[in-house]
Design a protein around this motif. Structure first.
Motif, PDB file in Angstrom:
ATOM      1  N   LEU A 152     -84.657  36.681   1.347  1.00  0.00           N
ATOM      2  CA  LEU A 152     -84.017  36.571   2.607  1.00  0.00           C
ATOM      3  C   LEU A 152     -83.508  35.373   2.605  1.00  0.00           C
ATOM      4  O   LEU A 152     -82.369  35.081   3.269  1.00  0.00           O
ATOM      5  CB  LEU A 152     -85.407  36.839   3.759  1.00  0.00           C
ATOM      6  CG  LEU A 152     -84.820  36.462   5.073  1.00  0.00           C
ATOM      7  CD1 LEU A 152     -83.867  37.432   5.830  1.00  0.00           C
ATOM      8  CD2 LEU A 152     -85.933  36.647   5.994  1.00  0.00           C
ATOM      9  N   PHE A 153     -83.998  34.302   2.217  1.00  0.00           N
ATOM     10  CA  PHE A 153     -83.590  32.787   2.554  1.00  0.00           C
ATOM     11  C   PHE A 153     -82.330  32.565   1.788  1.00  0.00           C
ATOM     12  O   PHE A 153     -81.560  31.968   2.401  1.00  0.00           O
ATOM     13  CB  PHE A 153     -84.709  31.840   1.964  1.00  0.00           C
ATOM     14  CG  PHE A 153     -85.641  31.367   3.119  1.00  0.00           C
ATOM     15  CD1 PHE A 153     -85.390  30.818   4.485  1.00  0.00           C
ATOM     16  CD2 PHE A 153     -86.954  32.277   3.260  1.00  0.00           C
ATOM     17  CE1 PHE A 153     -86.022  30.631   5.407  1.00  0.00           C
ATOM     18  CE2 PHE A 153     -87.917  31.658   4.320  1.00  0.00           C
ATOM     19  CZ  PHE A 153     -87.337  30.946   5.329  1.00  0.00           C
ATOM     20  N   ALA A 154     -82.373  33.290   0.471  1.00  0.00           N
ATOM     21  CA  ALA A 154     -81.031  33.091  -0.136  1.00  0.00           C
ATOM     22  C   ALA A 154     -79.905  33.581   0.502  1.00  0.00           C
ATOM     23  O   ALA A 154     -78.714  32.995   0.679  1.00  0.00           O
ATOM     24  CB  ALA A 154     -81.126  33.864  -1.506  1.00  0.00           C
ATOM     25  N   LYS A 206     -78.672  31.376   3.828  1.00  0.00           N
ATOM     26  CA  LYS A 206     -77.698  30.541   3.613  1.00  0.00           C
ATOM     27  C   LYS A 206     -76.247  30.926   3.638  1.00  0.00           C
ATOM     28  O   LYS A 206     -75.474  30.145   4.316  1.00  0.00           O
ATOM     29  CB  LYS A 206     -78.325  29.883   2.200  1.00  0.00           C
ATOM     30  CG  LYS A 206     -79.303  28.933   2.446  1.00  0.00           C
ATOM     31  CD  LYS A 206     -79.622  27.963   1.124  1.00  0.00           C
ATOM     32  CE  LYS A 206     -80.784  27.843   0.947  1.00  0.00           C
ATOM     33  NZ  LYS A 206     -81.217  27.499  -0.315  1.00  0.00           N
ATOM     34  N   VAL A 207     -76.106  32.102   2.804  1.00  0.00           N
ATOM     35  CA  VAL A 207     -74.741  32.518   3.117  1.00  0.00           C
ATOM     36  C   VAL A 207     -74.373  33.011   4.472  1.00  0.00           C
ATOM     37  O   VAL A 207     -73.336  32.889   5.080  1.00  0.00           O
ATOM     38  CB  VAL A 207     -74.694  33.909   2.130  1.00  0.00           C
ATOM     39  CG1 VAL A 207     -73.344  34.568   2.260  1.00  0.00           C
ATOM     40  CG2 VAL A 207     -74.991  33.506   0.869  1.00  0.00           C
ATOM     41  N   PRO A 228     -74.755  39.882   4.356  1.00  0.00           N
ATOM     42  CA  PRO A 228     -75.789  39.203   3.276  1.00  0.00           C
ATOM     43  C   PRO A 228     -77.141  39.560   3.565  1.00  0.00           C
ATOM     44  O   PRO A 228     -78.042  39.852   2.564  1.00  0.00           O
ATOM     45  CB  PRO A 228     -75.261  37.833   3.385  1.00  0.00           C
ATOM     46  CG  PRO A 228     -74.511  37.711   4.606  1.00  0.00           C
ATOM     47  CD  PRO A 228     -74.065  38.920   4.950  1.00  0.00           C
ATOM     48  N   VAL A 229     -77.708  39.572   4.844  1.00  0.00           N
ATOM     49  CA  VAL A 229     -79.180  39.693   5.158  1.00  0.00           C
ATOM     50  C   VAL A 229     -79.423  41.007   4.685  1.00  0.00           C
ATOM     51  O   VAL A 229     -80.378  41.393   4.150  1.00  0.00           O
ATOM     52  CB  VAL A 229     -79.355  39.425   6.545  1.00  0.00           C
ATOM     53  CG1 VAL A 229     -80.844  39.919   6.790  1.00  0.00           C
ATOM     54  CG2 VAL A 229     -79.106  37.991   6.889  1.00  0.00           C
TER      55      VAL A 229
END
Lengths: 273, 298
Positions: free
Chosen positions: B221-223, B226-227, B178-179
């Motif tokens: 990045l922050f979204a 969290k994943v 995800p990142v």
């Protein structure tokens, strides 16, 4: 020809030309064949002039500005900026560019946005601060240096982007429809401010616009362009005085120039959609 | 105040509905054992007695919510935190490899994203393999990672237990993706006008990266984080299952299921849910602080 308007049939070859274009052409290769964005553009702009480029979409006015900024490279002809080729002129910080959108970084305050070119060009911190303070005052945003872009109106954001273009003391200001996205009232106000700024700083300004009144109100020289291929159809030297109150737009001279611009656009088939 | 109530109310309503359904489910699933036991003992039960009995069994098919709550409470505060019977201890073990794996995954994801954005070769080679890597079921891959990291002696190489290494690797494996995806989108988010602006300043590629691309990618990045943090926790727990089940919430769940202790299993499950919630809240808190400092609208 209407009285009081000087006709400029040939290209002036001035020794103090800030911008000098000879036979500049730019052809884009596309899937549908070549597109002539600019064809045989001859133009000379002297120091301290305020030149507007007017014409319909696709007439190459923005492309010409981008060539001056070395964001595009002409495929033919010679283009000189301050006597240098555009790439060298850019490295010599010859111009500041103001885009249609303010394009301020949302994560930087107004002051830090204006400091962006200064950081990139490696100005010392103390000088950055001094310059930011000076240009903020120039565009009357002294009180807003610590605000983030979203806290400012669209017109104020565009003023901040003009301050950003002025921060590193380029002689030339390239403005690509800077007020196109703003409403009429804000636009009038900013036109006045740009004129005042031009008077105070003595910069050479190249200004792309869709608006006939805006072009006539601001310019010492109006370049009328038409599309397919992008070319210059008329160059009008304005007889209006440098001091221009807003109501000059109701004067006979103003209306005559506006009329000639419209004629130039018509001659270039600009109104045929 | 009104705003807070209107936000909390729907959550509580759903929670209430779940609890009601859960109790109904407990009664339905556990009633058979109650009835069979009663018949064997020759006792006649009233409906109320049946319902009451379904909620106090030692090995219910579906423990009632309050039984799980009690088990959870006992596991967390009923034992000294560092006892091997404490869920706090096992939670910390899981948290350790989750956090290490998460940080590794974030680092790898960001570095790969920078490579993908700046190198056409990496764009063409890394992205498809990154996508394929995530289609392999992690439960199938986890034992292989355990075996490989054990036989390669990765743990000894860095001075920790092998078990810890494989858990951490699996957590990193799940969290880098995800990142990577978020950062590639974020680094590419500046539009042509913004890159043109930097060209008019004759900015170098490195300057464009630090002043424009990297800050522009932070919200993306922050979204992703969290994943990624939730994925890292899943990875760490899955990684605990085939490692001989000694430490960690995953090990607790495995032990509980093997030895028929549904209460412990459910308590461990909820402990990991609480851990996941805490991790996501922590990332969310860091996000709020970071974005506020970057001028985000309140």
């Amino acid at each position: 020809m209407a009285g009081g308007i000087a006709v400029m049939p040939d290209v002036r070859v001035a020794t103090d030309a800030v911008i000098d274009a000879r036979g500049v052409s730019l052809t884009f290769a596309t899937a549908d064949g070549p597109v002539h964005a600019l064809k045989d553009v001859d133009l000379s702009i002297g120091r301290g002039e305020f030149v507007s480029f007017i014409g319909p979409s696709g007439c190459g006015k923005t492309t010409f500005l981008r060539c001056v900024a070395a964001l595009e490279t002409p495929t033919a002809g010679v283009l000189r900026v301050n006597g240098m080729d555009p790439d060298a002129a850019r490295r010599a910080r010859a111009y500041g560019y103001v885009f249609q959108a303010a394009g301020l970084y949302p994560w930087r305050t107004i002051a830090r946005n204006i400091a962006l070119p200064l950081e990139i060009m490696g100005f010392p911190k103390a000088e950055q601060d001094a310059r930011v303070a000076r240009v903020l005052k120039l565009v009357e945003l002294e009180a807003f240096g610590g605000k983030f872009p979203w806290q400012l109106s669209g017109g104020m954001q565009q003023r901040a982007s003009i301050a950003r273009a002025l921060a590193f003391d380029a002689d030339i200001l390239l403005m690509d429809e800077p007020f196109g996205a703003l409403d009429e009232i804000v636009r009038d106000r900013l036109n006045e401010e740009v004129l005042a700024l031009w008077g105070r700083t003595g910069k050479t300004i190249l200004f792309v616009t869709h608006s006939i009144p805006e072009a006539v109100y601001l310019s010492t020289k109006i370049v009328v362009m038409s599309p397919r291929p992008g070319r210059i159809t008329d160059v009008i030297d304005s007889p209006l005085p440098r001091e221009r109150p807003l109501d000059i737009r109701d004067s006979r001279e103003f209306l005559e120039i506006a009329h000639r611009v419209r004629e130039g656009l018509r001659a270039g088939h600009a109104y045929e959609v | 105040m009104n705003g807070a109530v209107s936000r909390v109310l729907p959550v509580l309503a759903v929670l209430g509905a779940i609890v009601v359904l859960w109790y109904a489910g407990s009664v339905a699933l556990n009633a058979r054992l109650t009835l069979v036991t009663a018949e064997r003992q020759g006792v006649e039960l009233t409906l109320a007695q049946v319902v009451a009995d379904t909620m106090v069994q030692d090995r219910p098919r579906l423990p009632a919510p309050h039984q799980v709550a009690v088990a959870l409470w006992d596991g967390i505060v009923g034992e000294p935190p560092l006892s091997k019977r404490s869920l706090v201890y096992h939670g910390l073990m899981t948290l350790q490899s989750t956090a290490t794996g998460f940080l590794m995954g974030v680092l790898v994801g960001i570095l790969l994203a920078v490579g993908v954005v700046y190198s056409r070769v990496m764009d063409l080679s890394v992205m498809p393999w990154a996508v394929i890597s995530q289609t392999i079921p992690i439960v199938a891959l986890a034992p292989m990672i355990v075996v490989l990291s054990n036989s390669l002696g990765l743990g000894e190489a860095v001075g920790v237990e092998n078990r810890l290494v494989s858990k951490t690797l699996i957590a990193a494996y799940l969290s880098f993706f995800p990142v990577l995806v978020g950062m590639v989108t974020g680094l590419r988010s500046p539009d042509a006008m913004q890159t043109d602006l930097l060209r008019t300043y004759s900015a170098t590629g490195a300057q464009a990266f630090w002043t424009l691309r990297l800050p522009a990618s932070v919200p993306y990045l922050f979204a992703s984080l969290k994943v990624a943090v939730a994925a890292a926790l899943v990875g760490a727990i899955v990684g605990e299952l085939p490692t001989g089940a000694v430490e960690g919430l995953g090990a607790r769940m495995l032990v509980a299921s093997q030895f028929g202790q549904p209460l412990l299993m459910w308590a461990s499950l909820f402990a990991s849910a609480i851990l996941a919630g805490g991790l996501i809240l922590a990332v969310g808190g860091i996000e709020r602080v970071a974005l506020r400092r970057m001028g985000a609208r309140e």
